[in-house]
Design a protein around this motif. Structure first.
Motif, PDB file in Angstrom:
ATOM      1  N   ARG A  48      29.887 -63.767  14.264  1.00 60.07           N
ATOM      2  CA  ARG A  48      28.552 -63.322  14.659  1.00 60.07           C
ATOM      3  C   ARG A  48      28.638 -61.996  15.408  1.00 60.07           C
ATOM      4  O   ARG A  48      27.794 -61.109  15.232  1.00 60.07           O
ATOM      5  N   ALA A  49      29.644 -61.858  16.258  1.00 64.59           N
ATOM      6  CA  ALA A  49      29.820 -60.618  17.001  1.00 64.59           C
ATOM      7  C   ALA A  49      30.163 -59.456  16.076  1.00 64.59           C
ATOM      8  O   ALA A  49      29.732 -58.321  16.292  1.00 64.59           O
ATOM      9  N   VAL A  50      30.924 -59.739  15.017  1.00 67.64           N
ATOM     10  CA  VAL A  50      31.228 -58.696  14.035  1.00 67.64           C
ATOM     11  C   VAL A  50      29.943 -58.216  13.373  1.00 67.64           C
ATOM     12  O   VAL A  50      29.718 -57.006  13.206  1.00 67.64           O
ATOM     13  N   ALA A  51      29.074 -59.142  12.994  1.00 64.65           N
ATOM     14  CA  ALA A  51      27.803 -58.759  12.380  1.00 64.65           C
ATOM     15  C   ALA A  51      26.927 -57.982  13.353  1.00 64.65           C
ATOM     16  O   ALA A  51      26.267 -57.006  12.974  1.00 64.65           O
ATOM     17  N   ALA A  52      26.904 -58.400  14.628  1.00 68.65           N
ATOM     18  CA  ALA A  52      26.091 -57.697  15.629  1.00 68.65           C
ATOM     19  C   ALA A  52      26.613 -56.286  15.868  1.00 68.65           C
ATOM     20  O   ALA A  52      25.831 -55.336  16.006  1.00 68.65           O
ATOM     21  N   MET A  53      27.920 -56.133  15.914  1.00 69.32           N
ATOM     22  CA  MET A  53      28.495 -54.803  16.130  1.00 69.32           C
ATOM     23  C   MET A  53      28.227 -53.901  14.930  1.00 69.32           C
ATOM     24  O   MET A  53      27.923 -52.702  15.093  1.00 69.32           O
ATOM     25  N   THR A  54      28.336 -54.444  13.738  1.00 71.30           N
ATOM     26  CA  THR A  54      28.032 -53.660  12.543  1.00 71.30           C
ATOM     27  C   THR A  54      26.587 -53.180  12.561  1.00 71.30           C
ATOM     28  O   THR A  54      26.294 -52.011  12.263  1.00 71.30           O
ATOM     29  N   ALA A  55      25.661 -54.088  12.914  1.00 71.47           N
ATOM     30  CA  ALA A  55      24.246 -53.713  12.986  1.00 71.47           C
ATOM     31  C   ALA A  55      24.004 -52.653  14.040  1.00 71.47           C
ATOM     32  O   ALA A  55      23.161 -51.761  13.861  1.00 71.47           O
ATOM     33  N   ALA A  56      24.745 -52.708  15.158  1.00 67.96           N
ATOM     34  CA  ALA A  56      24.575 -51.710  16.206  1.00 67.96           C
ATOM     35  C   ALA A  56      24.988 -50.324  15.724  1.00 67.96           C
ATOM     36  O   ALA A  56      24.314 -49.317  16.015  1.00 67.96           O
ATOM     37  N   PHE A  57      26.085 -50.245  14.982  1.00 67.17           N
ATOM     38  CA  PHE A  57      26.498 -48.951  14.430  1.00 67.17           C
ATOM     39  C   PHE A  57      25.465 -48.435  13.430  1.00 67.17           C
ATOM     40  O   PHE A  57      25.165 -47.226  13.392  1.00 67.17           O
ATOM     41  N   VAL A  58      24.915 -49.319  12.617  1.00 68.70           N
ATOM     42  CA  VAL A  58      23.934 -48.903  11.615  1.00 68.70           C
ATOM     43  C   VAL A  58      22.690 -48.350  12.292  1.00 68.70           C
ATOM     44  O   VAL A  58      22.103 -47.355  11.850  1.00 68.70           O
ATOM     45  N   ARG A  59      22.272 -48.971  13.403  1.00 68.82           N
ATOM     46  CA  ARG A  59      21.046 -48.534  14.081  1.00 68.82           C
ATOM     47  C   ARG A  59      21.174 -47.141  14.678  1.00 68.82           C
ATOM     48  O   ARG A  59      20.204 -46.382  14.718  1.00 68.82           O
ATOM     49  N   ILE A  60      22.371 -46.794  15.166  1.00 69.74           N
ATOM     50  CA  ILE A  60      22.502 -45.503  15.846  1.00 69.74           C
ATOM     51  C   ILE A  60      23.036 -44.403  14.942  1.00 69.74           C
ATOM     52  O   ILE A  60      23.080 -43.231  15.341  1.00 69.74           O
ATOM     53  N   ALA A  61      23.449 -44.760  13.724  1.00 67.48           N
ATOM     54  CA  ALA A  61      24.043 -43.771  12.833  1.00 67.48           C
ATOM     55  C   ALA A  61      22.968 -42.820  12.317  1.00 67.48           C
ATOM     56  O   ALA A  61      22.028 -43.244  11.649  1.00 67.48           O
ATOM     57  N   GLU A  62      23.098 -41.532  12.630  1.00 75.76           N
ATOM     58  CA  GLU A  62      22.163 -40.536  12.107  1.00 75.76           C
ATOM     59  C   GLU A  62      22.454 -40.255  10.638  1.00 75.76           C
ATOM     60  O   GLU A  62      21.554 -40.003   9.848  1.00 75.76           O
ATOM     61  N   GLN A  63      23.720 -40.271  10.314  1.00 72.79           N
ATOM     62  CA  GLN A  63      24.142 -40.096   8.931  1.00 72.79           C
ATOM     63  C   GLN A  63      25.152 -41.191   8.612  1.00 72.79           C
ATOM     64  O   GLN A  63      25.427 -42.066   9.439  1.00 72.79           O
ATOM     65  N   GLY A  64      25.694 -41.168   7.434  1.00 72.02           N
ATOM     66  CA  GLY A  64      26.694 -42.156   7.080  1.00 72.02           C
ATOM     67  C   GLY A  64      27.948 -42.012   7.929  1.00 72.02           C
ATOM     68  O   GLY A  64      28.311 -40.908   8.349  1.00 72.02           O
ATOM     69  N   LEU A  65      28.576 -43.107   8.243  1.00 75.29           N
ATOM     70  CA  LEU A  65      29.829 -43.084   8.987  1.00 75.29           C
ATOM     71  C   LEU A  65      30.732 -44.208   8.501  1.00 75.29           C
ATOM     72  O   LEU A  65      30.279 -45.190   7.921  1.00 75.29           O
ATOM     73  N   ILE A  66      32.018 -44.026   8.740  1.00 73.89           N
ATOM     74  CA  ILE A  66      32.999 -45.048   8.387  1.00 73.89           C
ATOM     75  C   ILE A  66      33.202 -45.913   9.624  1.00 73.89           C
ATOM     76  O   ILE A  66      33.584 -45.423  10.684  1.00 73.89           O
ATOM     77  N   LEU A  67      32.932 -47.177   9.495  1.00 75.65           N
ATOM     78  CA  LEU A  67      32.999 -48.076  10.644  1.00 75.65           C
ATOM     79  C   LEU A  67      34.437 -48.322  11.064  1.00 75.65           C
ATOM     80  O   LEU A  67      35.370 -48.246  10.251  1.00 75.65           O
ATOM     81  N   PRO A  68      34.639 -48.628  12.346  1.00 79.27           N
ATOM     82  CA  PRO A  68      35.979 -49.036  12.774  1.00 79.27           C
ATOM     83  C   PRO A  68      36.346 -50.379  12.161  1.00 79.27           C
ATOM     84  O   PRO A  68      35.489 -51.127  11.672  1.00 79.27           O
ATOM     85  N   ARG A  69      37.610 -50.680  12.215  1.00 76.19           N
ATOM     86  CA  ARG A  69      38.050 -51.962  11.668  1.00 76.19           C
ATOM     87  C   ARG A  69      37.762 -53.058  12.695  1.00 76.19           C
ATOM     88  O   ARG A  69      38.198 -52.988  13.836  1.00 76.19           O
ATOM     89  N   MET A  70      36.995 -54.058  12.275  1.00 73.01           N
ATOM     90  CA  MET A  70      36.608 -55.132  13.181  1.00 73.01           C
ATOM     91  C   MET A  70      37.248 -56.430  12.725  1.00 73.01           C
ATOM     92  O   MET A  70      37.264 -56.740  11.531  1.00 73.01           O
ATOM     93  N   VAL A  71      37.752 -57.189  13.673  1.00 74.19           N
ATOM     94  CA  VAL A  71      38.402 -58.454  13.359  1.00 74.19           C
ATOM     95  C   VAL A  71      37.994 -59.478  14.411  1.00 74.19           C
ATOM     96  O   VAL A  71      37.911 -59.164  15.599  1.00 74.19           O
TER      97      VAL A  71
END
Length: 632
Positions: A48-71
């Motif tokens: 669940r935390a992985v999904a929340a962190m992914t959503a947080a990056f998507v919300r603040i991304a002005e353009q496309g970005l490569i996400l960090p590796r989450m485990v």
């Protein structure tokens, strides 16, 4: 001389979305080199935390970005395994660490050991004791408490006779369990998890590169996790970001939470101390070897909504019990929480309706996110059902228990019917189930079932299908217009007689009879959909095992055993849920945030939940061993 390095341990203030704060901090640090962000390793508590962190990056991304590796570190309480980075799917060097024993295989093994040790207990009771023994053994592994320590400690206490007997059984069962695992070449899941975490911690110390490793929101104080976080905290590019630690709490109150020596609690914490929301964070810092004064605050890009006012209110609410007398002197402004609303309802049905209306209203505002947090599964299921009136499918993290899905309900109903020798209530529950005779013949089937219902009202005339036949003849035998019911039942009776449950000796054969009858009555519909497939897989796994430990189960014990075996499985929707509505349990709610947060089931016994008794370890011995109390 080695250079002394200060630990990199941060916390976030109350009212701050930790996922958004970390996303802002990382994107600002790597703004000039977006590709470097992909090299960052984020360790998170659960999926669940992985999904929340992914959503947080998507919300603040002005353009496309490569996400960090989450485990995900994983959580045994949530039935989660470690992420593929820590436990590669392709094996890798994990071949040196034996695999974990499967859940159902472990249930059967421990049930067999319990029955060998306590031959007087029934099969159903042995299965229940095996479930509780699994939890106790897992807790011992998680806390790093060897079974030998129990033997050493409990001899120094004046214990009641039944506890002496329980400890003797526990020591023998634990030794036999480890011996059986050794023969099978397997590990207990908690022990394997500890080995994987320790391997990662050792690997981090050996790697010479400066790869950024951030551990975010992991608050579990288990020794293996504490060792891993300690290594991350002292890495050159490592960061440990914990949930809110009350840095402004007076030292006297902080010390009152519990005085911890180099190993475990020097004086066992009282219930009030151990259940304090800061206690487990203090224990985690202690096991990491870090003082509270070494923790600093992660300042997000935007200030928290409520700031100091909320922090002060939370500090007042969760002060130590001895400090609550200060509540009388608090000014009115310190007692008021803006944006907080209390609602009292007559029962859970009214509460669910009110929550559903609040969620529906909040969704009228675009992008507004709603989260329901509750440990009460009844309320969660009621709210989900109410929301479906508006075609809103909530993302329920706990899912629906397999035994409460239509397929699971039908299977259990058929088991009850066969075990009860076609007791009328159980029989009608099966015949009225929507999966039975679905399709064009459904209406005619229900018409006959309705007449059968009328015939079976009153005293039961006999056992088995013959008793049903006698009831039909007694009620409608002289009425020509209802002769169709007798003809219909005669055909049904002929079909049911082929499934001889009463004279089936082995438990495996009984399961086979139930499965075959379920398939015939539903014309295969019971195996369709996600719940049907899960039920089919579960039954295949059950039938592939040696079930002789349950062979002496008779009568109503058979449905109880089947229900307990299937109860641990849940069906979670893979897709199709509403993106802005979530339902969380208490553990899943960590690292989550929402614009509207609803806490439901705030009743004594539900929240906080009543601690489940442990028949293997007394509360006093749990404290002396340094294990978490049942209340924690």
């Amino acid at each position: 001389m080695a250079e002394h390095r200060s630990p990199n341990v941060l916390t976030v203030p109350i009212g701050t979305d930790i996922s958004s704060a970390v996303a802002l901090e990382l994107t600002s640090r790597f703004r000039d080199n977006g590709m470097a962000l992909a090299d960052v390793l984020l360790l998170l508590p659960n999926n669940r935390a992985v999904a929340a962190m992914t959503a947080a990056f998507v919300r603040i991304a002005e353009q496309g970005l490569i996400l960090p590796r989450m485990v995900a570190i994983g959580d045994l309480a949530l039935d989660e395994a470690l992420g593929p980075l820590l436990d590669p799917l392709d094996g890798g060097d994990v071949d040196l660490i034996p695999p974990a024993i499967g859940d159902f295989e472990r249930q059967l093994l421990l049930t067999r050991l319990v029955r060998n040790r306590r031959p007087q207990v029934s099969a159903a009771e042995a299965l229940n004791l095996a479930h509780l023994l699994m939890a106790t053994l897992d807790q011992l592994e998680i806390e790093g408490v060897p079974v030998a320590k129990i033997e050493t400690d409990h001899q120094n206490h004046d214990l009641a006779e039944h506890w002496q007997s329980a400890y003797a059984d526990l020591l023998l069962l634990a030794a036999n369990y480890q011996s059986e695992l050794g023969k099978l070449g397997l590990l207990n899941p908690a022990a394997r998890r500890n080995k994987l975490l320790d391997r990662l911690a050792n690997r981090l110390t050996q790697e010479s590169d400066n790869r950024a490793v951030w551990a975010v929101g992991i608050s579990t104080a288990a020794p293996a996790i504490a060792r891993l976080l300690q290594q991350v905290a002292f890495l050159p590019a490592g960061q440990v970001i914990l949930p809110h630690i009350e840095l402004n709490m007076p030292n006297a109150e902080w010390d009152a939470l519990g005085l911890l020596d180099k190993t475990e609690a020097a004086t066992p914490p009282t219930r009030q101390q151990e259940t304090h929301p800061q206690y487990h964070l203090k224990l985690l810092l202690h096991r990491m070897g870090i003082n509270r004064s070494e923790v600093s605050t992660l300042v997000p890009g935007t200030a928290s909504l409520h700031g100091t006012k909320v922090q002060m209110a939370v500090a007042d609410i969760f002060c130590a019990a001895s400090q609550t007398v200060a509540w009388q002197a608090l000014p009115a402004s310190r007692k008021k929480l803006s944006n907080v609303r209390l609602m009292s309802c007559a029962d859970s049905a009214e509460e669910a309706k009110a929550i559903a209306v609040l969620i529906r209203e909040a969704l009228e505002t675009p992008t507004r996110r709603v989260a329901l947090v509750t440990p009460d599964r009844e309320i969660a299921l009621r709210v989900s059902a109410q929301l479906k009136r508006w075609d809103i499918v909530a993302d329920d993290s706990a899912g629906v228990p397999l035994t409460q899905t239509p397929s699971g309900v039908l299977l259990l109903a058929i088991t009850d019917m066969l075990a009860g020798q076609f007791e009328p209530v159980a029989l009608l529950a099966v015949f009225k189930h929507p999966l039975v005779t679905a399709g064009n013949a459904r209406l005619a089937w229900l018409e006959q079932v309705r007449q059968l219902d009328q015939a079976l009202r009153g005293p039961r005339l006999g056992l088995g299908v013959a008793g049903i036949r006698d009831a039909v003849r007694t009620k409608f035998g002289r009425l020509d217009k209802d002769a169709s019911l007798q003809v219909w039942w005669a055909e049904i009776e002929k079909r049911l007689k082929t499934y001889d449950f009463e004279h089936t000796r082995s438990f495996a054969d009984k399961v086979q009879v139930v499965t075959a009858l379920a398939n015939e009555l539903s014309d295969g519909a019971i195996w369709k959909g996600s719940a049907g497939r899960a039920l089919s897989e579960a039954l295949s796994d059950i039938q592939s095992r040696d079930l002789s430990v349950f062979d002496d189960a008779k009568g109503t014990a058979v449905p109880v055993i089947v229900r307990d075996i299937l109860a641990t499985q849940a069906i979670r929707p893979a897709f199709g849920t509403h993106p802005r509505v979530s339902i969380y349990g208490l553990l899943e709610a960590r690292l989550q945030s929402a614009d509207l947060l609803i806490c439901a089931g705030l009743n004594e016994g539900s929240w906080p939940q009543l601690p489940q008794p442990d028949p293997w370890l007394a509360p006093r011995l749990r404290r002396d061993l340094g294990m978490p109390g049942l209340e924690r």
